[in-house]
Design an enzyme around this catalytic site. Structure first.
Site, PDB file in Angstrom:
ATOM      1  N   ASP A  24       0.813  -1.214   0.000  1.00 37.80           N
ATOM      2  CA  ASP A  24       0.000   0.000   0.000  1.00 37.80           C
ATOM      3  C   ASP A  24       0.849   1.267   0.000  1.00 37.80           C
ATOM      4  OD1 ASP A  24      -1.835  -1.990   0.324  1.00 37.80           O
ATOM      5  OD2 ASP A  24      -2.943  -1.022   1.938  1.00 37.80           O
ATOM      6  N   SER A 186      -3.587 -10.272   6.121  1.00 37.46           N
ATOM      7  CA  SER A 186      -3.153  -8.926   6.485  1.00 37.46           C
ATOM      8  C   SER A 186      -2.660  -9.001   7.925  1.00 37.46           C
ATOM      9  CB  SER A 186      -4.321  -7.937   6.369  1.00 37.46           C
ATOM     10  OG  SER A 186      -3.951  -6.677   6.872  1.00 37.46           O
TER      11      SER A 186
END
Length: 411
Positions: A24, A186
């Site tokens: 990200d 995650s």
């Protein structure tokens, strides 16, 4: 891929990005430069996530387009200013979660603001999604400490929606990344814990597979013998592990190793997020679980019932404050002031047994103990007149007696 920016783009000259080196934030660096035509400075918080995550991170940030990368060691601050008071209060969210992610956010966001002010930035940026709690935690800190800074949250602005979108975006710009589209989970790691979300965990009926857990052994594979651990506290501050003097950071590292070897500190929880949805996550907090149980064991010895209940109420309130990102508020200051008063008696040693995922209090002692064998013994004593209990019970049950006389008891 075309990147739309629906809102009016504010004028930004220099932005400090909370940078992890993951997929990200690797994409966010060039996106910020293209979208805002600004200088991007990467800020990396070392909160004990491990050398593997930090290795080469500065070079990675610069190759992504950042003009500089600040790596700030926050481990001691994290432990001493966030973890220690949270444990003094007995903070635990929804009866299980020791707030590993939430505890780190105030110290990270505060340091990010400090870097922004030092370099003369006019904006800060984070990579939190629009569905989670962390966006609230970061931005509440920004608002409390530097409300003049513009806040940029790319996940609420760009049109990328998947890992593959991000990978394509980086490939188009020839920016290398170690991430792949096949990453299942995650994770968020720091000195206190590691969290796991995604994959099979998105269905709450599915049990976590062995691939979920990365920090601790399974209780089934843990040793068949109990390991005894002595924790010594001074006014709620952890000072010794097994008789060896340590800083609280050193003690946490030692407890993480001990706890992980015995499979303690694992939880699987469906929690209520601040933003209104439920999320399922697995957390490993081996050292924290030992620390927490040690203070609970000591509390039972030194606090009477009103103090014990007040401490639990304060712990619940402070857990909500932490979870909701409200650390930099007068409410938190007031709660910690009360916690500090009760912590003055949390002095002593607790002996714990670690065995296949369980933590058992084996013994406890304190100069402030309220336990008196002379009063509690089942043998003959000279300090407690058992016949006095009759008058106590009569007064204690007086309201029930009056109600029965007025309304009638069993007919």
């Amino acid at each position: 891929m075309s990147q739309s920016h629906t809102a009016v783009t504010p004028s930004v000259n220099k932005v400090v990005l909370a940078y992890s080196g993951g997929l990200d934030t690797s994409a966010i660096v060039p996106w910020l430069r293209e979208t805002y035509d600004c200088e991007v400075i990467a800020f990396v918080a070392d909160v004990g996530q491990g050398d593997e995550e930090l290795e080469g991170i500065e070079a990675k940030a610069l190759k992504s387009g950042a003009s500089a990368c600040y790596i700030v060691d926050l481990k001691d601050k994290f432990v001493n200013e966030l973890i220690a008071p949270a444990m003094q209060a007995g903070c635990i969210y929804e009866e299980q979660y020791l707030l590993g992610t939430a505890l780190a956010r105030p110290v990270i966001a505060e340091a990010q603001v400090q870097v922004a002010l030092e370099v003369g930035a006019d904006a800060v940026c984070h990579g939190c999604t629009g569905k989670g709690n962390d966006q609230v935690r970061f931005e509440s800190t920004f608002a409390a400490l530097a409300p003049h800074l513009t806040v940029i949250a790319p996940w609420r602005e760009w049109d990328m929606r998947s890992r593959q979108d991000l990978l394509n975006y980086l490939a188009e710009r020839n920016i290398k990344t170690t991430a792949s589209a096949t990453k299942i989970y995650s994770r968020d790691a720091n000195l206190w814990h590691i969290s796991h979300e995604g994959g099979e965990l998105e269905d709450p009926w599915n049990a976590p597979t062995d691939q979920v857990w990365t920090l601790s052994v399974s209780p089934q594979q843990a040793p068949d013998t109990t390991e005894v651990v002595d924790l010594t506290f001074d006014a709620g501050i952890l000072t010794h592990v097994n008789g060896s003097a340590m800083t609280q950071t050193e003690a946490l590292v030692a407890l993480n190793s001990l706890g992980a070897a015995h499979g303690v500190g694992r939880i699987d929880i469906v929690e209520n997020r601040l933003v209104g949805m439920k999320s399922r996550g697995c957390y490993e907090t081996p050292g924290g679980a030992i620390w927490y149980q040690g203070l609970r064991g000591l509390e039972e010895l030194v606090h009477d019932r009103p103090c014990q209940r007040l401490r639990h109420q304060l712990g619940q309130q402070l857990a909500d404050v932490l979870y909701d990102g409200q650390w930099f508020t007068p409410v938190r200051e007031a709660l910690l002031a009360a916690v500090a008063v009760l912590a003055q008696k949390l002095t002593g040693t607790v002996r714990l047994g670690l065995y296949k995922g369980n933590i058992t209090v084996l013994g406890r002692k304190s100069p402030f103990t309220l336990y008196s064998e002379a009063f509690a013994t089942f043998e003959e004593d000279e300090v407690y007149q058992q016949k006095d209990a009759a008058g106590f019970i009569r007064l204690f049950s007086l309201s029930s007696r009056i109600r029965a006389l007025k309304q009638g008891g069993l007919q």
